[in-house]
Design a protein around this motif. Structure first.
Motif, mmCIF file in Angstrom:
data_model
loop_
_atom_site.group_PDB
_atom_site.id
_atom_site.type_symbol
_atom_site.label_atom_id
_atom_site.label_comp_id
_atom_site.label_asym_id
_atom_site.label_seq_id
_atom_site.Cartn_x
_atom_site.Cartn_y
_atom_site.Cartn_z
ATOM 1 N N ALA A 82 30.111 -38.700 -9.685
ATOM 2 C CA ALA A 82 29.737 -37.742 -8.567
ATOM 3 C C ALA A 82 29.531 -38.454 -7.230
ATOM 4 N N ASP A 83 29.359 -37.599 -6.115
ATOM 5 C CA ASP A 83 29.460 -38.169 -4.868
ATOM 6 C C ASP A 83 27.902 -38.069 -4.366
ATOM 7 N N LEU A 84 27.083 -37.443 -5.035
ATOM 8 C CA LEU A 84 25.528 -37.181 -4.451
ATOM 9 C C LEU A 84 24.839 -36.828 -6.372
ATOM 10 N N VAL A 85 23.812 -37.386 -6.013
ATOM 11 C CA VAL A 85 22.834 -36.926 -7.248
ATOM 12 C C VAL A 85 21.621 -36.353 -6.709
ATOM 13 N N ILE A 142 18.362 -36.129 -15.008
ATOM 14 C CA ILE A 142 18.818 -37.514 -14.390
ATOM 15 C C ILE A 142 17.317 -37.909 -14.100
ATOM 16 N N THR A 143 16.834 -38.914 -14.834
ATOM 17 C CA THR A 143 15.197 -39.239 -14.479
ATOM 18 C C THR A 143 15.072 -40.636 -13.877
ATOM 19 N N GLY A 144 16.056 -41.507 -13.649
ATOM 20 C CA GLY A 144 15.892 -42.597 -13.132
ATOM 21 C C GLY A 144 16.745 -43.214 -12.045
ATOM 22 N N ASN A 196 22.235 -44.686 -10.013
ATOM 23 C CA ASN A 196 23.129 -45.609 -9.552
ATOM 24 C C ASN A 196 24.298 -45.629 -10.278
ATOM 25 N N THR A 197 24.011 -45.526 -11.805
ATOM 26 C CA THR A 197 25.314 -45.486 -12.475
ATOM 27 C C THR A 197 26.238 -44.459 -12.314
ATOM 28 N N ILE A 198 25.716 -43.222 -11.949
ATOM 29 C CA ILE A 198 26.647 -42.181 -11.833
ATOM 30 C C ILE A 198 27.424 -42.331 -10.663
ATOM 31 N N ILE A 199 26.736 -42.718 -9.554
ATOM 32 C CA ILE A 199 27.526 -42.853 -8.084
ATOM 33 C C ILE A 199 28.527 -43.891 -8.330
#
Length: 148
Positions: free
Chosen positions: A55-58, A40-42, A47-50
């Protein structure tokens, strides 16, 4: 959520955000809170994942190795100005926020003229952090600047 490399026979498939599907399945099928890692680089990926509830945290590692100010730059780009920052870093933070505001205005003007490049291109070349819509930006909280 971390997967693979637990046995010599494991052959994980690596790629952009490669562990996110595992986090998504555990979070949504089992109802457990998850933390996602893995290529995960950006800030836009985070923001897309959350925002998608995957996920709850990245957790990020390499982006901070490349640019220790990564989180501060993302906060400035998204206008998350309610961040704690040590006194010695405040002038830099304030300048970063002013610059980001101007960059967002320039990008908006270019978009209105139909001349803006793909924002993902800016991220890949390091010219910009990237951007998301205002509703997602409003969800960003508790961004911190941590002294070394």
């Amino acid at each position: 959520m971390s997967t693979g490399q637990t046995t010599p026979e494991a052959e994980p498939i690596y790629g952009r955000m490669f562990q996110t599907p595992f986090s998504d399945q555990i979070r949504n099928d089992a109802g457990l809170a998850t933390m996602c890692v893995g290529a995960i680089t950006g800030a836009d990926q985070v923001n897309t994942i959350i925002a998608a509830g995957r996920a709850d945290l990245v957790a990020l590692a390499r982006p901070h190795l490349v640019d220790p100010s990564f989180t501060m730059k993302a906060a400035a780009w998204y206008g998350a100005d309610s961040i704690a920052c040590p006194v010695q870093y405040r002038p830099g933070r304030d300048q970063l926020f002013r610059n980001s505001e101007r960059e967002r205005e320039e990008l908006t003007e270019l978009q209105a003229q139909g001349q803006a490049e793909n924002p993902r291109h800016h991220m890949e070349t390091g010219g910009r952090i990237g951007f998301i819509d205002q509703a997602t930006a409003n969800k960003l909280t508790n961004v911190r600047c941590i002294p070394r």
